[in-house]
Design an enzyme around this catalytic site. Structure first.
Site, PDB file in Angstrom:
ATOM      1  N   GLU A  39      14.386 -11.431   8.196  1.00 39.97           N
ATOM      2  CA  GLU A  39      15.237 -11.833   9.334  1.00 39.97           C
ATOM      3  C   GLU A  39      15.895 -13.186   9.076  1.00 39.97           C
ATOM      4  O   GLU A  39      15.252 -14.128   8.576  1.00 39.97           O
ATOM      5  CB  GLU A  39      14.409 -11.900  10.634  1.00 39.97           C
ATOM      6  CG  GLU A  39      15.289 -12.334  11.819  1.00 39.97           C
ATOM      7  CD  GLU A  39      14.687 -12.077  13.189  1.00 39.97           C
ATOM      8  OE1 GLU A  39      13.581 -11.541  13.279  1.00 39.97           O
ATOM      9  OE2 GLU A  39      15.366 -12.435  14.172  1.00 39.97           O
ATOM     10  N   ASP A  54       5.597  -3.448  17.353  1.00 37.07           N
ATOM     11  CA  ASP A  54       5.318  -4.857  17.049  1.00 37.07           C
ATOM     12  C   ASP A  54       3.980  -5.291  17.624  1.00 37.07           C
ATOM     13  O   ASP A  54       3.677  -4.985  18.787  1.00 37.07           O
ATOM     14  CB  ASP A  54       6.406  -5.729  17.698  1.00 37.07           C
ATOM     15  CG  ASP A  54       7.266  -6.436  16.681  1.00 37.07           C
ATOM     16  OD1 ASP A  54       6.849  -6.562  15.518  1.00 37.07           O
ATOM     17  OD2 ASP A  54       8.376  -6.850  17.065  1.00 37.07           O
ATOM     18  N   GLU A  99       4.398 -10.447  12.117  1.00 40.76           N
ATOM     19  CA  GLU A  99       5.183 -11.532  11.523  1.00 40.76           C
ATOM     20  C   GLU A  99       4.305 -12.426  10.646  1.00 40.76           C
ATOM     21  O   GLU A  99       3.165 -12.729  11.014  1.00 40.76           O
ATOM     22  CB  GLU A  99       5.812 -12.387  12.628  1.00 40.76           C
ATOM     23  CG  GLU A  99       6.844 -11.642  13.450  1.00 40.76           C
ATOM     24  CD  GLU A  99       7.496 -12.528  14.503  1.00 40.76           C
ATOM     25  OE1 GLU A  99       7.281 -13.757  14.496  1.00 40.76           O
ATOM     26  OE2 GLU A  99       8.234 -11.977  15.341  1.00 40.76           O
ATOM     27  N   LYS A 102       3.950  -3.579  13.178  1.00 43.03           N
ATOM     28  CA  LYS A 102       4.634  -4.658  12.445  1.00 43.03           C
ATOM     29  C   LYS A 102       4.028  -5.979  12.874  1.00 43.03           C
ATOM     30  O   LYS A 102       3.658  -6.144  14.043  1.00 43.03           O
ATOM     31  CB  LYS A 102       6.140  -4.632  12.729  1.00 43.03           C
ATOM     32  CG  LYS A 102       6.885  -5.816  12.100  1.00 43.03           C
ATOM     33  CD  LYS A 102       8.379  -5.658  12.122  1.00 43.03           C
ATOM     34  CE  LYS A 102       9.074  -6.137  13.380  1.00 43.03           C
ATOM     35  NZ  LYS A 102       8.809  -7.547  13.740  1.00 43.03           N
ATOM     36  N   ASP A 142       8.947  -6.721  19.819  1.00 39.95           N
ATOM     37  CA  ASP A 142       8.553  -7.616  20.913  1.00 39.95           C
ATOM     38  C   ASP A 142       9.763  -8.364  21.459  1.00 39.95           C
ATOM     39  O   ASP A 142       9.658  -9.089  22.452  1.00 39.95           O
ATOM     40  CB  ASP A 142       7.424  -8.572  20.493  1.00 39.95           C
ATOM     41  CG  ASP A 142       7.841  -9.531  19.403  1.00 39.95           C
ATOM     42  OD1 ASP A 142       8.916  -9.350  18.814  1.00 39.95           O
ATOM     43  OD2 ASP A 142       7.075 -10.474  19.123  1.00 39.95           O
ATOM     44  N   SER A 143      10.938  -8.132  20.863  1.00 40.60           N
ATOM     45  CA  SER A 143      12.185  -8.634  21.450  1.00 40.60           C
ATOM     46  C   SER A 143      12.387  -8.018  22.837  1.00 40.60           C
ATOM     47  O   SER A 143      13.255  -8.450  23.588  1.00 40.60           O
ATOM     48  CB  SER A 143      13.384  -8.325  20.543  1.00 40.60           C
ATOM     49  OG  SER A 143      13.434  -6.941  20.251  1.00 40.60           O
TER      50      SER A 143
HETATM   51  O1  KIV Z   1      11.226  -7.671  17.927  1.00 43.10           O
HETATM   52  C1  KIV Z   1      12.196  -7.275  17.279  1.00 43.10           C
HETATM   53  O2  KIV Z   1      13.156  -6.720  17.801  1.00 43.10           O
HETATM   54  C2  KIV Z   1      12.170  -7.484  15.836  1.00 43.10           C
HETATM   55  C3  KIV Z   1      13.425  -7.176  15.084  1.00 43.10           C
HETATM   56  C4  KIV Z   1      14.414  -8.238  15.353  1.00 43.10           C
HETATM   57  C5  KIV Z   1      13.187  -6.971  13.654  1.00 43.10           C
HETATM   58  O3  KIV Z   1      11.199  -7.913  15.317  1.00 43.10           O
END
Ligand code: KIV
Length: 275
Positions: free
Chosen positions: A187, A88, A120, A118, A49-50
């Protein structure tokens, strides 16, 4: 004869089995062309989600939606055939209940064809990780610095700098492991804590700013390629694509201004000449 085309991708059990073995190579990826370039060299691609920061210029990942993730994940799947693709779950799509998380993760998996998701969080989402894993959705955890908590944390800082912080973060790692995640991202974590967690849990730890003590590393691809003018301090840059792109675009602009751009017939004529 079967009309089904099968591709052989890295599997979730293969990543799980890499604990304490050859380091797991991971990068983020958000589109088809880069997926094609990365595919043979990485074990795992994360549609992170970055992308909210990198692709959309957002200050945080909070505004990222399920649709944004699905669009990018479809592109990454089309561009790759080897790496495991993990997507994510964006802020707001999984925290409310295991059932809502399951429904949203099913949408992601059905629409994109990705192999895992994924999310968090540690102890607070362990029940959800268990619920999904038991129902056919492999989950990668993400603890330590969790960017979706941006507003609660008031910014980003390394986790576990003092030993007093360690027990809660270790409990998060154990909860995610016990709940059935196949790997966990650590992280922004102090090295001794990342090392301790890596020895304490049974699943691979994938570090980002968490040291070489982890079972693998993930970086945001644009950071390691030099496209981000302000990358995090821990990122080693393997290319300087930002300046290279600027240089190329400047040369292009000069050509256009000087009317140095051939039409289709000229290209045809050039090809005929060299044939
Ligand atoms: O969203 C992302 O890019 C991430 C990585 C930094 C692990 O969660």
């Amino acid at each position: 004869m079967s009309a089904v085309v099968t591709t052989k991708r890295v599997t979730v059990p293969e990543i799980r089995a890499r604990k304490s073995k050859a380091p797991v190579v991971c990068l983020t990826c958000y589109h088809a062309h880069t997926a094609r370039l990365l595919d043979a060299h990485v074990d795992l691609m994360l549609v992170g989600d970055s992308l909210g920061n990198v692709m959309h210029g957002l200050e945080s990942t909070i505004p990222v939606t399920l649709d944004m993730m699905i669009t990018a994940a479809k592109a990454v799947m089309r561009g790759s055939q080897h790496a495991l693709v993990v997507v994510d779950m964006p802020f707001g799509s999984y925290e409310e209940s295991p059932q809502i998380a399951f429904r949203n993760a099913v949408t992601v998996m059905k629409e994109t064809g990705c192999q895992a998701v994924k999310m968090e969080g540690g102890t607070r989402i362990a029940e959800t990780v268990h619920y999904l894993s038991e129902r056919g959705i492999p989950v990668m955890g993400h603890i330590g610095l969790t960017p979706q908590m941006f507003n609660v944390l008031g910014g980003f800082k390394t986790q576990g700098r003092t030993e007093a912080e360690w027990p809660a973060i270790e409990a998060d790692a154990r909860a995610i492991d016990t709940a059935g995640a196949f790997a966990v991202v650590l992280e922004g974590m102090a090295e001794p804590l990342a090392a301790k967690i890596t020895t304490e849990i049974a699943i691979p730890t994938i570090g980002i700013g968490a040291s070489a003590q982890c079972d693998g590393q993930i970086l945001v691809m644009e950071d390691m390629l030099g496209l981000n003018p302000n990358p995090p301090k821990f990122v080693r840059q393997y290319a300087t694509l930002g300046p290279q792109i600027e240089h190329a675009v400047k040369a292009y602009a000069e050509d256009v201004r000087a009317r140095r751009f051939p039409g289709a017939e000229n290209i045809y004529a050039m090809k005929q000449k060299t044939a």
